[in-house]
Design a protein around this motif. Structure first.
Motif, PDB file in Angstrom:
ATOM      1  N   ARG A 146      45.617  38.604  44.544  1.00 14.58           N
ATOM      2  CA  ARG A 146      44.204  38.902  44.479  1.00 14.58           C
ATOM      3  C   ARG A 146      43.176  38.098  45.469  1.00 14.58           C
ATOM      4  O   ARG A 146      42.236  38.340  45.954  1.00 14.58           O
TER       5      ARG A 146
ATOM      6  N   ASP B 175      45.582  42.974  49.943  1.00 12.36           N
ATOM      7  CA  ASP B 175      45.218  43.954  49.486  1.00 12.36           C
ATOM      8  C   ASP B 175      46.035  44.332  48.220  1.00 12.36           C
ATOM      9  O   ASP B 175      46.961  45.464  48.565  1.00 12.36           O
TER      10      ASP B 175
ATOM     11  N   GLY C  54      39.776  46.065  42.760  1.00 15.76           N
ATOM     12  CA  GLY C  54      39.259  47.347  43.826  1.00 15.76           C
ATOM     13  C   GLY C  54      38.490  48.313  42.813  1.00 15.76           C
ATOM     14  O   GLY C  54      38.405  48.250  41.547  1.00 15.76           O
ATOM     15  N   GLY C  55      37.944  49.261  43.586  1.00 10.87           N
ATOM     16  CA  GLY C  55      37.263  50.332  42.719  1.00 10.87           C
ATOM     17  C   GLY C  55      36.862  51.265  43.781  1.00 10.87           C
ATOM     18  O   GLY C  55      36.168  50.774  44.743  1.00 10.87           O
TER      19      GLY C  55
ATOM     20  N   TRP D 244      38.020  51.786  47.567  1.00 13.74           N
ATOM     21  CA  TRP D 244      37.775  50.683  48.657  1.00 13.74           C
ATOM     22  C   TRP D 244      38.972  49.910  48.808  1.00 13.74           C
ATOM     23  O   TRP D 244      39.584  49.589  47.579  1.00 13.74           O
ATOM     24  N   HIS D 245      39.416  49.435  49.975  1.00 10.78           N
ATOM     25  CA  HIS D 245      40.432  48.718  50.074  1.00 10.78           C
ATOM     26  C   HIS D 245      39.987  47.312  50.183  1.00 10.78           C
ATOM     27  O   HIS D 245      38.940  46.914  50.152  1.00 10.78           O
ATOM     28  N   GLN D 246      41.089  46.441  49.896  1.00 11.42           N
ATOM     29  CA  GLN D 246      40.653  45.080  50.313  1.00 11.42           C
ATOM     30  C   GLN D 246      41.435  44.207  51.353  1.00 11.42           C
ATOM     31  O   GLN D 246      42.237  43.328  51.239  1.00 11.42           O
TER      32      GLN D 246
ATOM     33  N   GLU E 192      35.468  43.644  45.491  1.00 10.87           N
ATOM     34  CA  GLU E 192      36.150  44.816  46.201  1.00 10.87           C
ATOM     35  C   GLU E 192      35.826  44.662  47.556  1.00 10.87           C
ATOM     36  O   GLU E 192      36.236  45.427  48.403  1.00 10.87           O
ATOM     37  N   GLU E 193      34.896  44.059  47.881  1.00 10.86           N
ATOM     38  CA  GLU E 193      34.113  44.042  49.197  1.00 10.86           C
ATOM     39  C   GLU E 193      33.585  42.639  49.713  1.00 10.86           C
ATOM     40  O   GLU E 193      33.071  41.762  49.007  1.00 10.86           O
TER      41      GLU E 193
ATOM     42  N   ASN F 127      34.415  47.655  53.882  1.00 10.30           N
ATOM     43  CA  ASN F 127      34.577  48.936  53.551  1.00 10.30           C
ATOM     44  C   ASN F 127      33.097  49.496  53.860  1.00 10.30           C
ATOM     45  O   ASN F 127      32.860  50.716  53.563  1.00 10.30           O
TER      46      ASN F 127
END
Length: 758
Positions: free
Chosen positions: A353, A357, A362-363, A366-368, A461-462, A504
């Motif tokens: 985490r 990714d 996340g949610g 959206w990617h990480q 997430e961002e 994102n």
């Protein structure tokens, strides 16, 4: 007999079955201070509070220090300090804020630990936390050692005792981390069930090799402590034959506290605990752990549930509320365990985490993908500033890394005498004033290099969220200090790497634009601080000595002149950072042309005589009443960048804007009142003949009468207070309000008075 209580027969003076309950709260918030100001700026999302620390303080920290207990009629019958009964840790960066924000609540928490020590044979509820919540398995050895040593020193200063246990950020752990904890004197830590690989009874002469039980799926029994033996091959320089005790919290109940309705009432909570009671165990611990902010912030009113459960319902069942250290003193581990390498309580993929990714956190689709480049960029920067620190620090400190470990004493207390004593204790030779500044800059560079690894920056997430921006601000400050001490600009190479971190959000594109748009504007220079002081001096009479955020300002001269709509301020200040002791001696001049139009210039002072000549020329130019001539003179005498209202710090800029707006509004109120008075008869005529009143006259009436209503209401409030305090109150305001009501009826006006509804 209450439900859930097991029969107890006395055996050797002890009940045949004992149930202990330990409920641990991990109290922590991400650091929020602007690293250039060492202060938290307003966070609009935390409204109506100034920032999120303040909001959560009102919802959680203070309520838990003064938790109310109600009887069945809803009356308050007790005020409980939950910290006296909760096992807890408080992040040092958060605790530093709380110490300044509310010393009463701060002392109440310390008192809770002292009382728990008295109740539990010297074993306090408080445990330490790695200093600024870094993911320990992802840090290098040097940073891990400093994090633990800072945590220990911070704890010792606050609680006046040695910490027995420590909370690892996100409970992230590996054997190297455990080896460091043992080397630094810690007895235990707390882990999640999913972090344990296998367990077995501790070998005895009768059974030298008991069978291991695989519990990698989270099946480990939480109702006992475990001993964890650290392989000798792990950091052998830190010792051999080492072990540390581990508590594994009850996962299902802890999850229910955080995400279910278990905290809806003390009855719910204790009923859920009763389901975990093992009648076949002579001694049992029910260990729980969750974010401390659950109790009041995430779950409103949960502090009252805790207070009643911990002081009433749990004792009534014959169970004992304890903490981990006290339980260990009574019941040392009889089982041992092995951990999974590199795991945390909030990631199903080890510690990915905070570096990959992996999908956790996340949610919304959206990617990480930004996590890995962010980690790599900061790792590169850490190594670059470490080289600078080591090379230059060797000329200033006897042992540079030992000096960094000891720097926590300065972070805790920046009084000049404390800083001077620290420098004298660690200096390579007697340091000159310039060398002292450089030494502090080097140490601050290292502090920010540690702060930039605060775990919160990867958690969500961002990258462009406040948490990600915050750690990049620490990186920016570290790079700025690298320029100061070594003349080395690391920023271009850093941004090149950060540009590989995709955002994102279309507005940003990549991490380098997050930096340009959200980090760079937060950087503060000495000149900006001086310009801020200069512009505010037009509206504020500053004392000779002033503290502005982390800057001390000595005012050596100040002149203020006004001509019509023009205002002009001129003076000399010495500006000193209370963090690095850097200092600037500056002349300032600022011209306010009215409204939002400011023109401010700055210049380093070279001589007293030069300043006197400059002052005479600028004051002469202003005395002619010409804004153009004054501006021209300022440009000639104070060349360089011109500062305006937009260069003020946001919070102070908004305050100045309100002052300016209030002056305009006052003039408008006077104008509307004049229009209303002069046209009162016209309004009555329109009303008498049933005609629509012109909108312009209607607005003038509403504003004029609204102001009079507010004036009467404020007077009435003062009269009411006087009456309550036993002083005579002139109730003429009521008569004024009655008269205003009649006047509004006459002219058909219903002014909006929003303040009157508060």
């Amino acid at each position: 007999m209450p439900s859930g209580t097991n029969p107890t027969s006395e055996e050797n003076g002890r009940p045949a079955h004992q149930v202990y309950v330990t409920l641990h709260g991990h109290f922590y918030q991400p650091p929020r201070e602007n690293p250039y100001l060492e202060a938290i700026e307003r966070q609009d999302s935390a409204a109506p509070c100034h920032d999120w620390n303040e909001r959560i303080y009102h919802e959680c920290y203070r309520p838990n220090a003064f938790a109310r207990v109600f009887n069945d009629r809803g009356a308050v019958v007790d005020i409980v300090n939950n910290f006296e009964y909760l096992s807890f840790n408080i992040g040092p960066t958060l605790f530093s804020w709380l110490e300044q924000y509310d010393p009463v609540v701060y002392q109440r928490i310390l008192e809770g630990d002292r009382r728990s020590c008295a109740r539990l044979n010297g074993h306090g509820n408080a445990i330490a936390q790695v200093y600024n919540h870094i993911i320990m398995p992802l840090a290098n050895l040097r940073d891990r050692l400093t994090q633990v040593r800072w945590a220990k020193a911070d704890f010792r200063r606050r609680f006046g005792r040695e910490p027995e246990g420590i909370w690892l950020a996100e409970t992230a752990v590996d054997y190297e981390t455990l080896a460091i904890l043992v080397a630094e004197g810690f007895r235990f830590t707390i882990l999640a069930p999913s972090q344990v690989q296998r367990c077995r009874p501790v070998p005895t002469p009768a059974d030298t090799n008991p069978a291991w039980h695989e519990v990698g799926g989270g099946q480990v029994d939480p109702n006992r402590p475990y001993r964890c033996r650290i392989p000798d091959a792990i950091l052998p320089e830190l010792g051999q034959g080492r072990s540390i005790d581990i508590f594994v919290y009850d996962g299902p109940i802890s999850r229910d506290m955080g995400f279910g309705d278990v905290l809806a009432s003390a009855h719910h909570l204790v009923g859920r605990l009763a389901l975990a009671v093992r009648a076949d165990w002579p001694v049992q611990l029910i260990p729980l752990a969750t974010d401390g902010e659950t109790f009041g912030h995430h779950k409103r009113g949960a502090e009252k549930t805790l207070a009643y459960a911990l002081t009433r319902e749990i004792p009534q069942r014959g169970w004992q509320v304890t903490n981990f250290a006290h339980y260990l003193s009574l019941h040392p581990p009889t089982w041992e365990l092995e951990i999974k390498p590199g795991t945390a309580w909030s990631c199903a993929h080890g510690v990915d985490r905070w570096q990959a990714d992996c999908g956790c956190g996340g949610g919304g689709g959206w990617h990480q993908k930004w996590r890995k480049p962010l980690r790599e960029s900061l790792n590169w920067l850490r190594d670059q500033v470490a080289d600078i620190y080591e090379q230059r620090g060797a000329d200033l400190f006897r042992q540079p890394w030992a000096a960094r470990d000891a720097y926590i004493t300065v972070i805790q207390d920046r009084r000049p005498a404390v800083v001077q004593a620290f420098l004298e204790a660690h200096q390579h030779h007697p340091l000159s004033a310039t060398e002292q500044v450089e030494a502090l800059q080097l140490l601050e560079m290292q502090r920010h290099a540690l702060l930039m690894f605060t775990s919160c920056g990867w958690f969500f997430e961002e990258l462009s969220r406040p948490e990600g921006v915050q750690i990049l601000r620490y990186a920016a400050r570290a790079m700025e200090l690298a320029v100061e001490v070594a003349g080395l600009n690391l920023e271009p190479a850093f941004l090149s790497q950060l540009g590989l971190a995709p955002s994102n959000v279309e507005q940003f594109g990549n991490g380098d634009q997050v930096y340009e748009q959200l980090v760079r504007p937060a950087q503060v220079s000495f000149e900006q601080v001086a310009a801020h002081y200069a512009i505010r001096s037009l509206f504020t009479t500053f004392p000779r000595q002033e503290q502005l955020y982390c800057y001390a300002i000595d005012q050596e001269d100040a002149q203020l002149r006004r001509l019509g709509a023009l205002s002009f301020a001129l003076g000399v200040i010495r500006l000193t950072s209370t963090i690095t002791w850097e200092s600037r001696h500056l002349i300032f001049a600022v011209l306010h042309l009215g409204g939002w139009d400011f023109h401010c210039g700055l210049k380093d002072i070279r001589s007293r005589r030069g300043y006197v000549q400059l002052k005479e020329r600028l004051l002469h130019a202003f005395s002619e009443g010409s804004a153009a001539r004054t501006t021209l003179a300022m440009g000639q005498l104070l060349p360089g960048r011109s500062f305006g209202l937009g260069d003020l710090f946001p919070e102070e800029r908004h305050q100045t804007m309100r002052v300016l707006a209030q002056e305009t509004l006052t003039r408008l109120d006077q104008l509307y009142s004049q229009v209303y008075r002069e046209n009162y008869g016209v309004l009555l005529a329109f009303q008498r003949d049933g005609l629509a009143v012109p909108r312009e006259l209607q607005v003038a009436a509403e504003i004029a009468l609204g102001q009079r209503v507010m004036t009467a209401l404020r007077g009435l409030e003062l009269d009411t207070r006087a009456h309550m305090e036993g002083r005579p109150a002139a109730w003429v305001q009521l008569a004024e309000l009655e008269s205003l009501m009649a006047e509004m009826e006459q002219v058909g006006c219903r002014p909006a008075v929003p303040e009157a509804t508060r």
